[in-house]
Design an enzyme around this catalytic site. Structure first.
Site, mmCIF file in Angstrom:
data_model
loop_
_atom_site.group_PDB
_atom_site.id
_atom_site.type_symbol
_atom_site.label_atom_id
_atom_site.label_comp_id
_atom_site.label_asym_id
_atom_site.label_seq_id
_atom_site.Cartn_x
_atom_site.Cartn_y
_atom_site.Cartn_z
ATOM 1 C CG HIS A 83 -1.652 -1.281 1.403
ATOM 2 N ND1 HIS A 83 -1.273 -2.235 2.328
ATOM 3 C CD2 HIS A 83 -2.727 -1.788 0.759
ATOM 4 C CE1 HIS A 83 -2.082 -3.272 2.244
ATOM 5 N NE2 HIS A 83 -2.971 -3.027 1.299
ATOM 6 C CD GLU A 135 -3.553 3.260 -2.963
ATOM 7 O OE1 GLU A 135 -3.703 3.996 -3.949
ATOM 8 O OE2 GLU A 135 -4.002 2.085 -2.889
ATOM 9 C CB CYS A 203 -4.415 -0.492 -10.121
ATOM 10 S SG CYS A 203 -5.207 -1.990 -9.571
ATOM 11 C CB SER A 231 -9.602 -6.277 0.851
ATOM 12 O OG SER A 231 -9.462 -6.124 -0.541
ATOM 13 C CB SER A 232 -10.088 -0.509 -0.417
ATOM 14 O OG SER A 232 -10.842 0.450 -1.112
ATOM 15 C CG ASN A 233 -9.199 -5.042 -4.271
ATOM 16 O OD1 ASN A 233 -9.617 -6.049 -4.815
ATOM 17 N ND2 ASN A 233 -8.197 -5.074 -3.385
#
EC number: 1.17.7.4
Length: 338
Positions: A83, A135, A203, A231-233
């Site tokens: 991150h 991040e 990304c 987990s953000s994604n």
């Protein structure tokens, strides 16, 4: 894995791509290589990636995860997670007499460099992202006097800048593409001169996984996303699935977290996984579903991914020797590990 006949009507739509992205693969391999080359312990500042299974597996091999740099004894090796970290963390490691391995995802590094560049040109930088995410903390630390966080469209009204003609937006790499662009549109309405980064900050892997979920969401009544709560994604994939038309969507770390009641009235189940999830966890979910009559698996391919990243350059040096030298040169106590 068994397969049932198509006449039963029950099926699984399996997203592709899913799971590990190039940045995560690089970071996990970096920890494994460091343990192999230098022996345990290898300290890792924060979780190397946001996945419970990965962290637990690496801990068993000798990785030690810490939240603060000062938790690492002088003369040891510390790795920075995928991150990214702020410059102050690199300085903390130097002051703590630590050898470092930087496993920051190159795509996150790109955003850091953009922040430094625009700050040097005296822009106000509007960083779209979630408050408290590692991040975001790392990117903000590159130019704290120039960056302000915008946590979604609802934050736009509160944004104030010095010069509306010198404003640029950047973003966390793991956000929902649609929500990010909604925020950008709102910012552009308020600041018509808003500058966009030279290339998309979200990304490629995040975008591809969201695209696959959009394609399956219209057909799947239920979407199961394999991934951890931090987990953000992965969390964004649940949101994207619901917006794409899925009646229900859930985030699970492991197959045994699936509630059988979710399957009531469900003919089609979509399955995907976040960018920090190893494929073994998806296979376990597919087995769990097959045992309950969902053995017909169809692939939903949204993109091909061929990107790879080289391992951190620090793995080519003798870091144990460097760490010991730092203690010897700067004095003070320390317990370097041989």
């Amino acid at each position: 894995m068994g397969r049932m006949t198509a006449s039963s009507g029950r099926r699984v739509l399996l997203a592709a791509p899913r799971g590990y992205c190039a940045g995560v693969d690089r970071a996990v391999i970096a920890v494994e290589k460091a343990l192999e080359q230098y022996g345990a312990p290898i300290y890792v500042r924060h979780e190397i990636v946001h996945n419970k299974y990965v962290v637990q597996t690496l801990e068993k091999k000798g990785a030690v995860f810490v939240e603060r740099t000062e938790e690492v004894p002088p003369g040891n090796i510390v790795m920075f997670s995928a991150h990214g970290v702020a410059p102050v963390v690199h300085e903390e490691a130097r002051q703590g007499r630590l050898a470092t391995i930087d496993a920051t995802c190159p795509l996150v590094t790109k955003v850091h460099k953009e922040a430094v560049r625009y700050a040097a040109e005296d822009y106000d930088i509007l960083l779209i992202g979630h408050e408290g995410h590692e991040e975001v903390i790392g990117t903000s630390g590159e130019a704290p006097d120039h960056i302000q966080l915008v946590d979604g469209p609802e934050d736009v009204d509160k944004v104030e800048v010095r010069d509306p003609s010198k404003v640029v937006w950047l973003s966390q790499t793991t956000l929902s593409v649609d929500e990010t662009m909604e925020t950008v549109d709102a910012l552009k309405t308020k600041f018509p001169g808003l500058v966009s980064p030279p290339s998309d900050d979200i990304c490629y892997a995040t975008q591809n996984r969201q695209l696959a979920v959009k394609q399956m969401g219209a057909e799947a009544e239920l979407v199961i996303v394999v991934g951890s709560r931090n987990s953000s994604n992965s969390k964004r994939l649940v949101e994207v699935a619901k917006l794409a038309g899925a009646r229900d969507a859930h985030l699970v770390d492991f197959a045994d977290e699936i509630d059988e009641s979710w399957l009531e009235g469900v003919t089609t189940v979509g399955v995907t996984s976040g960018a920090s999830v190893p494929e073994v966890l998806v296979e376990q979910v597919l087995e769990w579903l097959a045992e309950r009559g969902y053995g017909d698996v169809e692939l939903v391919r949204a993109a091909e991914e061929t990107i790879t990243f080289s391992l951190p350059k620090e793995l080519r040096r003798d870091l144990r020797e460097e760490a010991a030298a730092l203690v010897a040169e700067r004095g003070g106590s320390g317990t370097p590990v041989a």
